[in-house]
Design a protein around this motif. Structure first.
Motif, PDB file in Angstrom:
ATOM      1  N   SER A   4      59.570  10.461  61.549  1.00 53.27           N
ATOM      2  CA  SER A   4      59.992  11.640  61.920  1.00 53.27           C
ATOM      3  C   SER A   4      61.561  11.576  62.444  1.00 53.27           C
ATOM      4  O   SER A   4      62.193  12.687  62.554  1.00 53.27           O
ATOM      5  N   GLN A   5      61.718  10.582  62.793  1.00 51.47           N
ATOM      6  CA  GLN A   5      63.226  10.405  63.532  1.00 51.47           C
ATOM      7  C   GLN A   5      64.390  10.681  62.479  1.00 51.47           C
ATOM      8  O   GLN A   5      64.229  10.073  61.319  1.00 51.47           O
ATOM      9  N   ASN A   6      65.366  11.352  62.917  1.00 51.24           N
ATOM     10  CA  ASN A   6      66.562  11.815  61.784  1.00 51.24           C
ATOM     11  C   ASN A   6      67.590  10.655  62.253  1.00 51.24           C
ATOM     12  O   ASN A   6      67.775  10.631  63.419  1.00 51.24           O
ATOM     13  N   GLN A   7      68.552  10.556  61.601  1.00 47.07           N
ATOM     14  CA  GLN A   7      69.550  10.022  61.549  1.00 47.07           C
ATOM     15  C   GLN A   7      70.957  10.447  61.227  1.00 47.07           C
ATOM     16  O   GLN A   7      70.982  11.303  60.203  1.00 47.07           O
ATOM     17  N   ILE A   8      72.078  10.753  61.832  1.00 47.55           N
ATOM     18  CA  ILE A   8      73.163  11.485  61.531  1.00 47.55           C
ATOM     19  C   ILE A   8      74.183  10.740  61.026  1.00 47.55           C
ATOM     20  O   ILE A   8      74.563   9.504  61.360  1.00 47.55           O
ATOM     21  N   THR A   9      74.602  10.793  59.697  1.00 44.38           N
ATOM     22  CA  THR A   9      75.580  10.028  59.113  1.00 44.38           C
ATOM     23  C   THR A   9      76.941  10.340  59.043  1.00 44.38           C
ATOM     24  O   THR A   9      76.968  11.431  59.481  1.00 44.38           O
ATOM     25  N   GLU A  10      77.769   9.563  58.637  1.00 39.71           N
ATOM     26  CA  GLU A  10      79.123   9.948  58.592  1.00 39.71           C
ATOM     27  C   GLU A  10      79.408  11.047  57.907  1.00 39.71           C
ATOM     28  O   GLU A  10      80.491  11.924  58.202  1.00 39.71           O
ATOM     29  N   GLN A  11      78.593  11.459  56.823  1.00 37.19           N
ATOM     30  CA  GLN A  11      78.787  12.632  56.187  1.00 37.19           C
ATOM     31  C   GLN A  11      78.699  13.883  56.716  1.00 37.19           C
ATOM     32  O   GLN A  11      78.989  14.982  56.398  1.00 37.19           O
ATOM     33  N   GLY A  12      78.005  13.776  57.942  1.00 39.38           N
ATOM     34  CA  GLY A  12      77.875  15.246  58.637  1.00 39.38           C
ATOM     35  C   GLY A  12      76.620  15.805  58.470  1.00 39.38           C
ATOM     36  O   GLY A  12      76.362  16.953  58.915  1.00 39.38           O
ATOM     37  N   TYR A  13      75.486  14.954  57.649  1.00 42.05           N
ATOM     38  CA  TYR A  13      74.109  15.849  57.593  1.00 42.05           C
ATOM     39  C   TYR A  13      73.070  14.768  57.971  1.00 42.05           C
ATOM     40  O   TYR A  13      73.298  13.470  58.021  1.00 42.05           O
ATOM     41  N   GLU A  14      71.815  15.162  57.924  1.00 41.74           N
ATOM     42  CA  GLU A  14      70.751  14.192  58.483  1.00 41.74           C
ATOM     43  C   GLU A  14      70.045  14.049  57.329  1.00 41.74           C
ATOM     44  O   GLU A  14      69.520  14.737  56.709  1.00 41.74           O
ATOM     45  N   VAL A  15      69.324  12.853  57.399  1.00 37.87           N
ATOM     46  CA  VAL A  15      68.351  12.308  56.451  1.00 37.87           C
ATOM     47  C   VAL A  15      67.188  11.698  57.351  1.00 37.87           C
ATOM     48  O   VAL A  15      67.583  11.054  58.067  1.00 37.87           O
ATOM     49  N   ASN A  16      66.061  11.817  56.450  1.00 38.98           N
ATOM     50  CA  ASN A  16      65.011  10.919  57.241  1.00 38.98           C
ATOM     51  C   ASN A  16      65.018   9.536  57.173  1.00 38.98           C
ATOM     52  O   ASN A  16      65.541   9.280  55.743  1.00 38.98           O
ATOM     53  N   ASP A  17      64.717   8.982  57.934  1.00 34.91           N
ATOM     54  CA  ASP A  17      64.540   7.396  58.019  1.00 34.91           C
ATOM     55  C   ASP A  17      63.274   7.184  57.176  1.00 34.91           C
ATOM     56  O   ASP A  17      62.212   6.854  57.675  1.00 34.91           O
ATOM     57  N   ILE A  18      63.476   7.126  56.028  1.00 34.81           N
ATOM     58  CA  ILE A  18      62.252   6.671  54.815  1.00 34.81           C
ATOM     59  C   ILE A  18      61.837   5.101  54.836  1.00 34.81           C
ATOM     60  O   ILE A  18      62.578   4.469  54.441  1.00 34.81           O
ATOM     61  N   LYS A  19      60.607   5.076  54.629  1.00 37.19           N
ATOM     62  CA  LYS A  19      60.048   3.867  54.555  1.00 37.19           C
ATOM     63  C   LYS A  19      59.822   3.689  52.808  1.00 37.19           C
ATOM     64  O   LYS A  19      59.053   4.292  52.360  1.00 37.19           O
ATOM     65  N   LEU A  20      60.851   2.864  52.323  1.00 37.44           N
ATOM     66  CA  LEU A  20      60.630   2.467  51.192  1.00 37.44           C
ATOM     67  C   LEU A  20      59.584   1.610  50.646  1.00 37.44           C
ATOM     68  O   LEU A  20      59.565   0.431  51.493  1.00 37.44           O
ATOM     69  N   LEU A  21      59.022   1.312  49.483  1.00 38.17           N
ATOM     70  CA  LEU A  21      58.271   0.258  48.899  1.00 38.17           C
ATOM     71  C   LEU A  21      59.056  -1.039  48.641  1.00 38.17           C
ATOM     72  O   LEU A  21      58.556  -1.889  48.822  1.00 38.17           O
ATOM     73  N   LEU A  22      60.150  -0.383  48.138  1.00 33.60           N
ATOM     74  CA  LEU A  22      61.266  -1.436  47.527  1.00 33.60           C
ATOM     75  C   LEU A  22      62.560  -1.116  48.069  1.00 33.60           C
ATOM     76  O   LEU A  22      63.142   0.027  47.569  1.00 33.60           O
ATOM     77  N   GLU A  23      63.232  -1.686  48.595  1.00 34.53           N
ATOM     78  CA  GLU A  23      64.775  -1.683  49.377  1.00 34.53           C
ATOM     79  C   GLU A  23      65.555  -1.715  47.904  1.00 34.53           C
ATOM     80  O   GLU A  23      65.067  -2.406  46.993  1.00 34.53           O
ATOM     81  N   PRO A  24      66.584  -1.294  47.933  1.00 34.49           N
ATOM     82  CA  PRO A  24      67.744  -1.742  46.731  1.00 34.49           C
ATOM     83  C   PRO A  24      67.848  -3.113  46.453  1.00 34.49           C
ATOM     84  O   PRO A  24      67.915  -3.427  45.192  1.00 34.49           O
ATOM     85  N   ASN A  25      67.701  -3.890  47.561  1.00 30.49           N
ATOM     86  CA  ASN A  25      67.919  -5.582  47.151  1.00 30.49           C
ATOM     87  C   ASN A  25      66.695  -6.146  47.054  1.00 30.49           C
ATOM     88  O   ASN A  25      66.850  -7.443  46.657  1.00 30.49           O
ATOM     89  N   GLN A  26      65.587  -5.507  47.037  1.00 32.67           N
ATOM     90  CA  GLN A  26      64.468  -6.067  46.727  1.00 32.67           C
ATOM     91  C   GLN A  26      64.015  -6.192  45.279  1.00 32.67           C
ATOM     92  O   GLN A  26      64.030  -5.071  44.460  1.00 32.67           O
ATOM     93  N   ARG A  27      63.423  -7.192  44.778  1.00 31.47           N
ATOM     94  CA  ARG A  27      63.148  -7.366  43.314  1.00 31.47           C
ATOM     95  C   ARG A  27      61.358  -7.446  43.338  1.00 31.47           C
ATOM     96  O   ARG A  27      60.886  -8.077  44.010  1.00 31.47           O
ATOM     97  N   PRO A  28      61.045  -6.680  42.206  1.00 32.52           N
ATOM     98  CA  PRO A  28      59.405  -6.718  42.016  1.00 32.52           C
ATOM     99  C   PRO A  28      59.107  -7.923  41.882  1.00 32.52           C
ATOM    100  O   PRO A  28      59.520  -8.825  41.168  1.00 32.52           O
ATOM    101  N   LYS A  29      57.978  -8.499  42.721  1.00 32.38           N
ATOM    102  CA  LYS A  29      57.193  -9.895  42.539  1.00 32.38           C
ATOM    103  C   LYS A  29      56.630 -10.040  41.039  1.00 32.38           C
ATOM    104  O   LYS A  29      56.699 -11.227  40.871  1.00 32.38           O
TER     105      LYS A  29
END
Length: 493
Positions: A4-29
């Motif tokens: 539920s916690q939001n973070q304020i970005t440098e762009q001036g808007y907020e996005v949810n701190d979302i739990k991803l199943l795979l991050e951008p740098n992670q490869r499917p096993k």
């Protein structure tokens, strides 16, 4: 599960701190899972990407480029983007709709000069990226706050919604298939339902591939109905696979240097200004991807790098004779739906697209897919993009008791979704602002000039008033100094 916690970005808007199943740098096993996840992205982009060269050729009256070229440029462009952004953004690039009319109408007039114009579009992207690098993101924060970004994301999703409705058979006036419209509605509804049930009810790996399961299920239903109801209904367009002599086996590479130099200027004037429109969409798509993944792509890798990456890919497109690429909302919605933000997945999807551009039978089978199948999937994907725009407005607590915000949102939505067009002629070409681009420019202008609080007055009027006052003071001071100078000067004898 989202935090539920939001973070304020440098762009001036907020996005949810979302739990991803795979991050951008992670490869499917698992290699098979990796391949299926990537094929899901191929299915998501295929329909729109191959439509671009078909439309360009129809407008031009000759073959400017083939479907294989669009797939080839899509794959190579995405790989270029991944390299230039250090593999930090799970974005996929596909053929842009914004340039179709200009390229199609200009090719009969200027020939291969249109590909020089496409390369100039890439140069414009890179130039804007360099400016952002030196100026910083602060000006983006001023011109693209949440009150602008949210409605623009809604428009990006809803502006393509009519194609989903038409393909699904839900608009009788636009139904042009030989089989009953209700069969189309049934196929679309079945595809939609399967996709939704898989996304909501399934567990494990199945849960993260709802798009590919929905598409395959809809296709299989179409095959069954094609033979059960009679092949004369042509639910499947088997003409796509009947004659191998017309299959497209490789991309239609063009020698862009084979042209009349006099045509370069008019082609550039007619096509390159459209870059302004697609740059606005580029920024909106990256903000949308950031909101869906809980990442700040404006800051890392930086909007300057994403713009430069897109620009380099577009230059490549022009060099080989392909359509200019842009970021694809369809694939962004796949990331948002599955929570799989792996760049390894989008990268393999790009490799698949390149391979497919040289495998004609597969291309023909995919082209044979009935429109209602993609219609049912598109209703979900386009709707997901639009709801993400609503999320941006909610997360940033945009105050709609302030009539200023109501005016800005209203004008953006009405211009963007209502089909507003603003044309003017440059040389022998016509520059057209419509849809998202026109809404973006008007919205940005209003956000800059409208007072943020009551009784503040318009920013422009205050600025003009200040300039007039300053000019009067300067004139008054000059007159005063002139009089003082005359008094202090001794009289001539």
């Amino acid at each position: 599960m989202e935090k539920s916690q939001n973070q304020i970005t440098e762009q001036g808007y907020e996005v949810n701190d979302i739990k991803l199943l795979l991050e951008p740098n992670q490869r499917p096993k698992n290699m098979w899972q990796w391949a299926i996840l990537s094929l899901q992205h191929v299915f998501a982009m295929f329909g729109s990407t191959v439509l671009v060269p078909l439309t360009i050729n129809q407008i031009a009256g000759v073959e400017v480029m083939n479907i294989s070229m669009a797939l080839f440029c899509s794959g190579v462009g995405t790989l270029i983007y991944i390299v230039c952004t250090s593999a930090k953004v799970p974005m996929y690039l596909g053929s842009s709709f914004a340039y179709m009319g200009a390229i199609g109408s200009c090719y009969p007039l200027y020939g291969n000069a249109v590909f020089i114009a496409i390369m100039i579009v890439g140069v414009i992207y890179i130039s804007v990226g360099v400016i952002v690098y030196y100026v910083g993101n602060t000006f983006l924060e001023k011109i693209l706050p949440a009150i602008i970004v949210g409605p623009l994301i809604i428009i990006i999703g809803m502006s393509v919604a009519p194609s989903a409705i038409n393909n699904s058979g839900l608009n009788p006036a636009q139904w042009n298939q030989s089989y009953s419209r209700w069969i189309g509605v049934g196929i679309a509804a079945f595809t939609f339902t399967v996709t939704a049930l898989v996304a909501m009810k399934c567990k494990g790996f199945t849960k993260v591939i709802p798009v590919i399961i929905g598409v395959v299920s809809g296709y299989l239903l179409s095959v069954i109905l094609h033979f059960a109801l009679g092949t004369e209904n042509h639910i499947l367009d088997t003409s796509k696979i009947n004659d191998p002599s017309v299959w497209q086996w490789y991309p239609s590479f063009k020698a862009f240097w084979n042209l009349n130099p006099k045509n370069i200027g008019p082609a550039v004037l007619a096509i390159s200004p459209l870059a302004i429109i697609v740059i606005a969409e580029h920024i909106g798509d990256h903000i949308s991807m950031g909101a869906l993944t809980g990442k700040n792509f404006v800051k890392n890798p930086g909007m300057h790098r994403t713009l430069i990456a897109d620009g380099v890919s577009i230059i490549f497109d022009g060099m080989v004779g392909g359509p200019p690429n842009t970021t694809y909302g369809e694939n962004t919605s796949v990331v948002g739906m599955t929570k799989i933000a792996s760049v390894w997945v989008t990268g393999l999807a790009a490799i698949f697209a390149i391979i497919l551009s040289f495998i004609a039978p597969v291309n023909q089978l995919v082209q044979m897919m009935p429109g209602p199948v993609m219609g049912g999937i598109s209703i979900i994907m386009f709707g997901l993009i639009a709801t993400n725009g609503i999320r941006v407005l909610i997360n940033n607590k945009v105050d709609y008791s302030n009539i200023r915000n109501v005016f800005i949102t209203s004008i953006i939505l009405v211009l963007g979704l209502g089909g507003a067009i603003f044309n003017f002629t440059i040389g022998s070409g016509t520059l057209s602002f419509s849809g998202t681009a026109l809404a973006a420019f008007v919205g940005i202008f209003l956000n800059l000039v409208l007072p943020k609080k009551l009784n503040e007055g318009f920013w422009t009027l205050n600025w003009i008033s200040a300039k007039i006052s300053l000019a009067k003071n300067k004139k008054k001071n000059k007159t005063k100094k002139r009089k003082e100078s005359k008094k202090s000067k001794p009289e001539d004898k």
